[in-house]
Scaffold this motif. Structure first.
Motif, short mmCIF file in Angstrom:
data_model
loop_
_atom_site.label_atom_id
_atom_site.label_comp_id
_atom_site.label_asym_id
_atom_site.label_seq_id
_atom_site.Cartn_x
_atom_site.Cartn_y
_atom_site.Cartn_z
N ILE B 266 0.84 -1.20 0.00
CA ILE B 266 0.00 0.00 0.00
C ILE B 266 0.87 1.24 0.00
O ILE B 266 1.86 1.31 0.73
CB ILE B 266 -1.00 0.01 1.18
N ILE B 267 0.51 2.19 -0.85
CA ILE B 267 1.21 3.47 -0.91
C ILE B 267 0.21 4.59 -0.55
O ILE B 267 -0.98 4.33 -0.39
CB ILE B 267 1.82 3.73 -2.30
N ALA B 268 0.72 5.82 -0.40
CA ALA B 268 -0.15 6.94 -0.04
C ALA B 268 0.00 8.07 -1.05
O ALA B 268 1.07 8.27 -1.62
CB ALA B 268 0.20 7.45 1.36
N ASP B 269 -1.08 8.80 -1.25
CA ASP B 269 -1.10 9.94 -2.16
C ASP B 269 -1.38 11.21 -1.36
O ASP B 269 -2.54 11.61 -1.19
CB ASP B 269 -2.19 9.72 -3.21
N PRO B 270 -0.33 11.85 -0.83
CA PRO B 270 -0.58 13.04 0.00
C PRO B 270 -1.01 14.25 -0.82
O PRO B 270 -1.48 15.23 -0.25
CB PRO B 270 0.78 13.29 0.67
N SER B 271 -0.87 14.20 -2.14
CA SER B 271 -1.27 15.35 -2.96
C SER B 271 -2.79 15.43 -3.04
O SER B 271 -3.40 16.44 -2.67
CB SER B 271 -0.66 15.24 -4.36
N HIS B 272 -3.44 14.35 -3.49
CA HIS B 272 -4.89 14.34 -3.49
C HIS B 272 -5.43 14.23 -2.07
O HIS B 272 -6.51 14.73 -1.77
CB HIS B 272 -5.44 13.18 -4.33
N GLY B 273 -4.67 13.60 -1.22
CA GLY B 273 -5.13 13.37 0.15
C GLY B 273 -5.29 14.65 0.95
O GLY B 273 -6.01 14.67 1.96
N THR B 274 -4.63 15.71 0.52
CA THR B 274 -4.77 16.98 1.24
C THR B 274 -5.28 18.08 0.32
O THR B 274 -6.02 18.95 0.75
CB THR B 274 -3.42 17.46 1.83
N GLY B 275 -4.86 18.04 -0.95
CA GLY B 275 -5.32 19.06 -1.90
C GLY B 275 -4.58 20.37 -1.80
O GLY B 275 -4.89 21.30 -2.53
N ARG B 276 -3.61 20.46 -0.88
CA ARG B 276 -2.88 21.72 -0.75
C ARG B 276 -1.41 21.47 -0.51
O ARG B 276 -1.02 20.75 0.40
CB ARG B 276 -3.48 22.55 0.38
N ARG B 277 -0.62 22.12 -1.32
CA ARG B 277 0.83 21.95 -1.35
C ARG B 277 1.48 21.95 0.03
O ARG B 277 2.32 21.13 0.34
CB ARG B 277 1.42 23.09 -2.18
N GLU B 278 1.05 22.88 0.88
CA GLU B 278 1.73 23.07 2.16
C GLU B 278 1.59 21.87 3.10
O GLU B 278 2.35 21.73 4.05
CB GLU B 278 1.21 24.32 2.86
N PHE B 279 0.57 21.01 2.85
CA PHE B 279 0.37 19.85 3.73
C PHE B 279 0.96 18.56 3.15
O PHE B 279 0.90 17.51 3.79
CB PHE B 279 -1.12 19.66 4.02
N VAL B 280 1.49 18.63 1.94
CA VAL B 280 1.99 17.41 1.29
C VAL B 280 3.19 16.83 2.04
O VAL B 280 3.24 15.63 2.33
CB VAL B 280 2.33 17.67 -0.19
N ALA B 281 4.14 17.68 2.41
CA ALA B 281 5.35 17.16 3.05
C ALA B 281 5.06 16.54 4.42
O ALA B 281 5.46 15.40 4.67
CB ALA B 281 6.42 18.25 3.15
N PRO B 282 4.35 17.24 5.32
CA PRO B 282 4.10 16.57 6.62
C PRO B 282 3.34 15.25 6.47
O PRO B 282 3.61 14.30 7.21
CB PRO B 282 3.28 17.61 7.41
#
Lengths: 337, 337, 337, 337
Positions: B266-282
């Motif tokens: 299983i992998i994760a998609d933090p880009s769609h998962g948050t929708g906002r650049r600033e939350f992708v890294a955390p």
């Protein structure tokens, strides 16, 4: 679109936002308040992603002020739309009832049930031949063979047919056998399917997705209308909530809300909306009392032996009793059934 | 399946339930307690609709006791599955990063971004050419032309490609240009699409539906596996919650839960998962810390001009910095990246 | 507040809305577009119910453009707040770990567990003495007697105490025995309790409600701050989602979002957030990786015999191992623990 | 409770689970199937936390088979409960309507509205004096002064009073002025409040929490009943869903579900359930059509000037019209109003 700047935004930062607005082909309307500046973006914002502005450090908040849909909006078409087919009108004072089995199983079954529901006053025959099933190991429907025997039964009792289409490749195959294409809840955002149906000259019964907002529901209708097919019947069929006692929660309030926002007719599906026979009648009554233009109800003469969704199917005599109750409710709110 | 009878159930009613169990090809195991009777139904219940029993007046409660999926279950395959393709392994100690733009826009754009992500250490190129968009008026992707220029860029940097397929009709067309088929969240229960992919010999990246339970997610994987394609990569991409500040809520806890229930990576998609650049890294850091086997991340060198989802795309240097951070986190939990 | 008029709004209707804005002590800023008129309402709208405008026939849409909270907003206080008590700082680079049993059960138990968690590096002792239980028939806590023995154990190991307060009447009774008042998820909107705590000079650990939005969470903090108590520690403890496999879904993304919107520190509770021991460690690692300022974790030396929530308690050696892992993760993101 | 062992569970592991069952004061009933072993735990499991078993490596699944509530269950009391007070019966064929303002504001306002609703046929006066408000800066109610003037108005028109109690400390103060204590949605799990009300000899109107399941709702009723107060009126007042157009989504289906599971009467609150005046009438009709025993509706003669929730209040003539409509719906389902 309105962009609220942070208190401490500098003149340069405000200028940068203004430029970005203009770069999106919108005009800027600026209001300098005592504490902060607000920028209105005037024009058609439908191609702008508001998050672009939200991401700017100097921006506190961005709000969209327009509905994203057009053709299905009551702003665009203030009168109720009436969908006409096979001599029937859906969306007028007369409440339309679609009834039949969850799935077509065999000739005898569909003939028997069609006879029952026609006699009880249903005006459209429902029945699935391509079944979307959560498990790959479950009964998947009889396919085109099922549709043909359903057509025969329907013709015998002079009822139009509504049945679900699962993928673009089935649309043409089904065309000569059906009167209304049904798009299921799981396909509400199957855009290739919506697009393909937008070119057809038969009505589409569009079910609300299990966790769709009403705006998303209307956007799905917009997809079909944007290609030229304006004959859309919306259908509330239950949303997912935290309640585990029933499969879904039939959202009765969606009926008056859709009526306010859109000119399209809306019906309710108390069978899928509750998943249990004993709750179908009270929820059908509630839907009519709240203003639904129709109902779609599962009926089976031998629900214990049904190949799918037997537990939510009414027995023929229960369906007949419900039709009697609904007549009085319809009358109470000035409609017929 | 266990059926709990009501306190006041009569001998006849209990007998009727027992008969119904036997009619479902299950054996009955009866326990008479001080207050009530409990009936166990022994055998394979996968074709039984438990609501049939729930509808009986004498029945208080029915509980299913088995997982409805088999092939994707850890019970069936206790070891982690490792998906192998193009010399890569997904599901082993090395965390795999897929990166690229939301949508392929033109030759120059995809070449530039591919160059950037390859240099920063991404091992797979992502990019959409058929785009599922909520609005019929939004950019719908470059289609096969886009895929061809994406292939060229990928070959230049020796990266495999993952891209989304929207309908069965596209599968064969795409076959020679892609390495992994992606099924989007809206299509997690598009059964004709899942079935068609179950015959292919290339891996499928299956995204979790926006309001799907983990059981439904695994059942969708089961659909593909039931046809013979065992190369499934699951992807958590955010669920719908009541929070309005972000588009979706990335469900990090799905990662350890899926790892427990299934052998699939299983992998994760933090880009769609948050929708906002600033939350992708955390959120990318959190996903790796919780045990994800990989990440899929949107990167764009000019996000302001991106034709879709610019606001959630990292800039190349932000992506590079994130890759450095992830190396340390991976090391902290005994993995590499 | 921005009010969008319908296309067909008459001059009289627009005038009526303008008057209503002025009657709310706000100034009107009017923008006449090509298609429709937009009215900005300038001033403090906190006492206006926007639905009053939504109900007017000529109004298409009303949007609020300001955050409803003030004191807890980063706009009001751009720097991180650091909560200081008993020589500790919460909200600085050092991550704070609160640990202990779900409920205080007896002297020997609390002494044993306190010893264990102190040795492993926890800096605050947690433990419930007034327990909010869903069932009236379940163990309700030892009350003040439990608090007294907890105080003795804490003093022995020089740890401050955090414990839950359930109603205003308990605040004064508890005052001399505790260091931090905890407000549980079910009480996040218990306004008499929040108001009573707003007068106290001890910090409050405020847990997010099970289905609260982040805005509602911050409004609850605002309640306490509005009375003068600025020492608030926020705590993400899991939200309700459709997933049934775990009790709650720990919303890791709430951590970076709260950090952006507010200056208050935020910690995570992976024990209640997952409800199962095996998921506590991965989620604790994820919380730290995403930027949490601390953790609150349940530990029990005999979880099988715990009077409440044993199944989500770590064993002492599991807790110790987790503390070691967290040190490396903290180091990876430039913090200590 | 039924415990399903994993396929590969060893004899020792099964024995360990059996011992743990016995240690919980339950008897073991073991069924060895072809593939796996199932252990039934016979007895009263109310003090067992099923997660203890779920945490064991050899256990695949644990299912609870009993309802956790007793006194409010229809199993315990098969007939409908009828709540009697002030010469009224709630739960019988006659549908009871509670009406009045959201908040008591002054003598003239409450007198005027009471006069209106009494004339239109309401049988109970509603009105808040302690108001739970999300914002600390909003109107919090007139308190006991408001209650006293409400009592005078009610006496003038011979109506009983229902009003909300927020904390245990208010119960005695309010006792002589009210006829029904109302517990608001936010306090559905305020256990100290429920416990305090369980000793009172006046009925309690218990509102469903915003994201409570029906089981949790009934457990809250059980809390009150467990202390001896059996006079509970349940109230569905809208749940939180993804829909943003209305504040809440009135869950009509909760009405027939509660009727099935419990003997307690249930009413609906279409005012809070929708938050907007225009949807109150259709949803009130739906509630009655689905079987509600009563309604609680907000009415205000000057909603524009109301200090709280004006936008969801009906005007007196709208309320009167609704009462006429409801009479016909009630008649259609064999009831009166």
């Amino acid at each position: 679109m309105v962009i609220v700047m942070r208190d401490n935004a500098t003149a340069d930062q405000i200028e940068a936002v203004e430029e970005k607005i203009r770069a999106s082909n919108l005009r800027v309307h600026r209001v300098d308040g005592a504490i902060r500046t607000i920028l209105g973006a005037i024009g058609d914002p439908s191609n702008v992603d508001i998050r672009e502005f939200e991401n700017m450090d100097s921006v506190l908040n961005v709000v969209r002020i327009m509905e994203p849909y057009k053709l299905c909006s009551r702003t665009f078409h203030p009168e109720n739309s009436i969908i006409r087919f096979n001599g029937l009108e859906l969306g007028s004072d007369r409440i339309i009832v679609m009834a039949g089995p969850c799935a077509v199983e065999n000739e005898q079954q569909i003939y028997e049930i069609t006879s029952n529901v026609a006699q009880a006053g249903a005006t459209i025959l429902r029945g699935g031949v391509f079944k979307p099933r959560t498990s790959p190991y479950a009964f998947q429907g009889l396919g085109m063979d099922g549709l043909k025997i359903m057509r025969q039964a329907a013709d015998e009792f002079k009822l139009p047919i509504v049945t679900e289409v699962l993928e673009p490749g089935q649309i043409d195959l089904m065309y000569h056998y059906i009167d209304i294409y049904q798009v299921g809840a799981r396909n509400m955002q199957n855009f290739p399917l919506l697009r393909a149906l937008s070119n057809m000259d038969k009505p589409v019964l569009l079910k609300r997705g299990m966790s769709a907002t009403i705006e998303e529901f209307l956007m799905a209708a917009e997809y079909i209308m944007s290609g030229g097919n304006y004959n859309i019947i919306l259908c509330e069929r239950g949303i997912r909530t935290f309640e585990k006692y029933t499969r879904n929660t039939l959202d009765i309030s969606a009926i008056p809300i859709v009526k306010k926002l859109s000119h399209l007719p809306i019906i309710a599906d108390p069978s899928h909306g509750t998943g249990r026979r004993e709750f179908v009648a009270p929820m059908a009554r509630a839907a009519v009392a709240s203003g639904a233009d129709g109902l779609i109800i599962e009926v089976h003469h031998q629900p214990d032996k049904a190949l799918s969704d037997g537990p939510q199917s009414l027995l023929p005599d229960q369906f007949q009793r419900l039709m009697e109750e609904l007549k009085v409710i319809a009358w109470a709110i000035g409609r017929t059934i």
